[in-house]
Structures are given as C-alpha cells and as structure tokens.
Design an enzyme around this catalytic site. Structure first.
Site, mmCIF file in Angstrom:
data_model
loop_
_atom_site.group_PDB
_atom_site.id
_atom_site.type_symbol
_atom_site.label_atom_id
_atom_site.label_comp_id
_atom_site.label_asym_id
_atom_site.label_seq_id
_atom_site.Cartn_x
_atom_site.Cartn_y
_atom_site.Cartn_z
ATOM 1 N N PRO A 16 -5.144 -35.142 11.440
ATOM 2 C CA PRO A 16 -4.417 -36.331 10.983
ATOM 3 C C PRO A 16 -2.966 -35.964 10.708
ATOM 4 O O PRO A 16 -2.690 -34.972 10.040
ATOM 5 C CB PRO A 16 -5.147 -36.717 9.690
ATOM 6 C CG PRO A 16 -5.795 -35.447 9.228
ATOM 7 C CD PRO A 16 -6.100 -34.641 10.451
ATOM 8 N N MET A 17 -2.035 -36.765 11.255
ATOM 9 C CA MET A 17 -0.611 -36.493 11.052
ATOM 10 C C MET A 17 0.105 -37.801 10.753
ATOM 11 O O MET A 17 0.029 -38.753 11.549
ATOM 12 C CB MET A 17 0.000 -35.823 12.289
ATOM 13 C CG MET A 17 -0.494 -34.412 12.524
ATOM 14 S SD MET A 17 0.222 -33.630 14.015
ATOM 15 C CE MET A 17 -0.822 -34.375 15.285
ATOM 16 N N ALA A 18 0.799 -37.836 9.610
ATOM 17 C CA ALA A 18 1.491 -39.049 9.184
ATOM 18 C C ALA A 18 2.548 -39.451 10.204
ATOM 19 O O ALA A 18 3.328 -38.612 10.660
ATOM 20 C CB ALA A 18 2.130 -38.835 7.814
ATOM 21 N N GLN A 70 -8.505 -40.658 6.815
ATOM 22 C CA GLN A 70 -8.104 -39.725 5.765
ATOM 23 C C GLN A 70 -7.453 -40.470 4.609
ATOM 24 O O GLN A 70 -6.632 -41.366 4.824
ATOM 25 C CB GLN A 70 -7.128 -38.676 6.290
ATOM 26 C CG GLN A 70 -6.854 -37.577 5.261
ATOM 27 C CD GLN A 70 -5.845 -36.555 5.727
ATOM 28 O OE1 GLN A 70 -4.670 -36.855 5.839
ATOM 29 N NE2 GLN A 70 -6.304 -35.341 5.987
ATOM 30 N N CYS A 100 -1.685 -31.602 2.432
ATOM 31 C CA CYS A 100 -0.314 -32.003 2.745
ATOM 32 C C CYS A 100 0.673 -31.310 1.809
ATOM 33 O O CYS A 100 0.537 -31.383 0.586
ATOM 34 C CB CYS A 100 -0.161 -33.514 2.630
ATOM 35 S SG CYS A 100 1.516 -34.094 2.977
ATOM 36 N N LYS A 139 -9.820 -31.548 3.643
ATOM 37 C CA LYS A 139 -8.830 -30.699 4.309
ATOM 38 C C LYS A 139 -7.950 -30.054 3.248
ATOM 39 O O LYS A 139 -7.400 -30.743 2.379
ATOM 40 C CB LYS A 139 -7.972 -31.515 5.287
ATOM 41 C CG LYS A 139 -7.060 -30.666 6.181
ATOM 42 C CD LYS A 139 -6.432 -31.526 7.286
ATOM 43 C CE LYS A 139 -5.750 -30.658 8.350
ATOM 44 N NZ LYS A 139 -4.508 -30.049 7.890
ATOM 45 N N GLY A 201 -4.096 -24.548 12.133
ATOM 46 C CA GLY A 201 -2.831 -23.860 11.926
ATOM 47 C C GLY A 201 -2.397 -23.039 13.115
ATOM 48 O O GLY A 201 -3.047 -22.039 13.452
ATOM 49 N N ARG A 225 0.335 -30.063 15.459
ATOM 50 C CA ARG A 225 1.664 -30.190 16.073
ATOM 51 C C ARG A 225 1.691 -29.810 17.547
ATOM 52 O O ARG A 225 2.498 -30.333 18.313
ATOM 53 C CB ARG A 225 2.665 -29.325 15.295
ATOM 54 C CG ARG A 225 2.970 -29.844 13.892
ATOM 55 C CD ARG A 225 3.810 -28.856 13.103
ATOM 56 N NE ARG A 225 3.090 -27.611 12.849
ATOM 57 C CZ ARG A 225 3.679 -26.474 12.497
ATOM 58 N NH1 ARG A 225 5.006 -26.419 12.398
ATOM 59 N NH2 ARG A 225 2.962 -25.393 12.260
#
Length: 326
Positions: A16-18, A70, A100, A139, A201, A225
């Site tokens: 999950p990425m904002a 999430q 986060c 997470k 990571g 990413r």
C-alpha cells in the site's frame, strides 16, 4: 500462501502506498501478477470516512482479486470502528499500518510511531481483531530506531492478538527510506512466530526477491517503490520465485499500450479536474524505464487538459516505437 481463509494467487504482493495504489494502479499490477494489492492508507478519523477522497480509496472491482484495505490511527476504539466501517464497504482483509515513517502521520502517534508503545500496539490489535470477522494483518518496521529494534516483540504481540499475517519493512522509522534495507531482523521474526511473515524493502528485481525469500524464510515478499513505472515486475518476480524461470519483459509496444490505458483510466477514475495531475507522476516514472533522458516530461507537465495530455502522450510513445523499427 494463505491469509486467514483466503488463498493468494502467489507470494508476490503490492505494498500500500499513499497517493499511488489507487484502483487503476492496483488493477495494472494485478494484471501483471501481483497476488494481493492493498488500498491506500485510510485514516481512522471518523470525520473522513465518508469523504469523496475516502470513497475513491475504497474503490474496488472483481478484477483486483481480494479487497484488502489498510487503516491507520492510534486510538484503539477508533481503529476498531474504522475497520468495521471498511468491512461494511466491502473490505475482505484489514491491514493495520504501523510502518509509515511520515512526520505528518507520526505526529498523530500513528504509523511507525506506535512501535515505541507495545502496550498500545496490543490494545489496537486486539480491538480491531475483535471488531471484524475478516482477517486482520499488520505492517511494521524493524523498530523506532537502530537502538530500539523491537520487531520480534511486536511480532509476538501480533500473533497473540490474532493477527493473520505480518509484513516487515527492513528499516527502522529513523532510517526513513535511506540506506539499504536489512533482512536479518525479518529472518529473526520469522523464526520467532508461526503466522505468515511478508518481507518488504528494496525488493526491485526477480533475483533480489528470491534471495530475500531464501534468506529470511518469509512466506511472501511485498514490492513497493520498485513497481512505480514498472508494474510488469510482478510477472518477472512470480516466474522466478515459483518456477526459477526468467521471462522476457513485455515488448515496448505492449508497455506503451498499457501506459496509455493506465493514463486513460486515471482520467476516468479521478475526473478531468484531477486526473491529469495524477497522470504526471506516473508518466515520469514510466519514462525512467523507457527513455530516462527525455525532455518530454517538462512538456507533458505543462498540459492541463486530459484530452490533450493523451494526444501528446500517444504521439510521443508512437515516435519511440517508430525509432525502434529503424
């Protein structure tokens, strides 16, 4: 790999990425083999549950597979209520964000700031697990800073609280995204608990994914990413991890076609007033893998009309394909 009653397609997950893992991006990553995708982080603050922004973040469809959402916050009861509301909206897995590192999140004692307070972590996890009848996952990072790596302690609390899977990013909160992720602590947690552990990571290639899985013994890996501008990475990772097979990346023609479709979907999903702005960052990421030294990005970022944006982008991509033929 299973999470509760759900059997995942494979062991390669999208993080999950904002501002990134919206419905169009999740769909694209799922198409290229992501075994599970997560919505963007949802605040536990009741004031934002029914906003237009929250509704967009909750948007889901059958082609995305399991609906994993999430949530983030620091109040146990609010987190439980947020989980229940999201399940009412269709969430099939609730993931709790305690990883986060962003200051605006940590200032509210949410995200990785919670790792400093194991008793509060336990209260939150128990309240959320008891509030819903779907699997709850967590997470985290390895700890708050290098002197306070408490991921084993948090992992044991998670297991005892009924958490169904634990994702660990191989950095502390203090590290942010600097330096290199380490996997020794992920390996230690995997040896200490029996619930599924997901390694996260700096996993940016099929070879790295397999090496991390082999070293840590983790049940799955999560890619964040490295998927930006490179959603076909999931296909390569899945084939190498599961079948020890190296496959060719999609052709340039296929990539260009998918880029155009993705931008069209962003326009449709967000509307003309916002879609073209969201599209800019995705095109910049795609360019890194297709033509990194291009000056096209500056031209593209000046366009504030969705239709013109698509026309200019299609012309640019066609020019790249024409040059490839020569």
């Amino acid at each position: 790999m299973r999470i509760g009653s759900y059997q995942l397609r494979n062991r390669v997950l999208l993080a999950p990425m904002a501002g990134i893992t919206d419905k169009p991006f999740r769909r694209l990553c799922a198409h290229y083999g992501a075994g599970l995708t997560f919505s963007e982080m949802m605040s536990a603050n009741p004031q934002v549950w029914h906003t237009e922004k929250s509704k967009l973040r909750l948007a889901h469809s059958d082609d995305l597979g399991i609906n994993a959402v999430q949530i983030a916050g620091s109040d146990p009861l609010e987190m439980a209520q947020a989980a229940a509301v999201n399940v009412e909206y269709g969430a099939e897995i609730i993931d709790i964000n305690m990883g986060c590192p962003a200051k605006k999140v940590n200032r509210k004692l949410a995200g990785s700031a919670l790792l400093q307070y194991p008793e509060l972590v336990e209260n939150i996890l128990r309240e959320v697990v008891n509030a819903v009848n779907v699997p709850v996952t967590l997470k985290i990072r390895t700890g708050w800073d290098k002197s306070n790596r408490n991921c084993i302690q948090i992992g044991k609390i998670a297991e005892q609280s009924g958490i169904q899977a634990l994702t660990i990013h191989g950095r502390t909160r203090e590290c942010l995204f600097e330096g290199e992720a380490e996997y020794d602590n992920i390996r230690a947690v995997k040896h200490a608990i029996s619930i599924p552990v997901i390694a996260n990571g700096d996993i940016d290639s099929a070879e790295k994914a397999k090496a991390v899985l082999d070293y840590t013994g983790a049940d799955a890996i999560m890619i964040g990413r490295a998927a930006l501008g490179n959603p076909w990475l999931f296909q390569a990772v899945d084939n190498f991890v599961e079948y020890d097979s190296i496959i060719q990346t999609p052709s340039l023609r296929e990539k260009c076609g998918q880029i155009l479709r993705h931008i069209q979907e962003l326009h449709q999903f967000y509307g003309e007033q916002k879609g073209y702005r969201i599209a800019r960052k995705h095109v910049a990421w795609y360019l890194q893998g297709i033509q990194p030294n291009s000056v096209f990005r500056q031209t593209f970022n000046t366009i504030s009309d969705s239709k013109e944006q698509l026309i200019v982008l299609e012309e640019f991509l066609n020019s790249i394909l024409d040059r490839e033929k020569c």
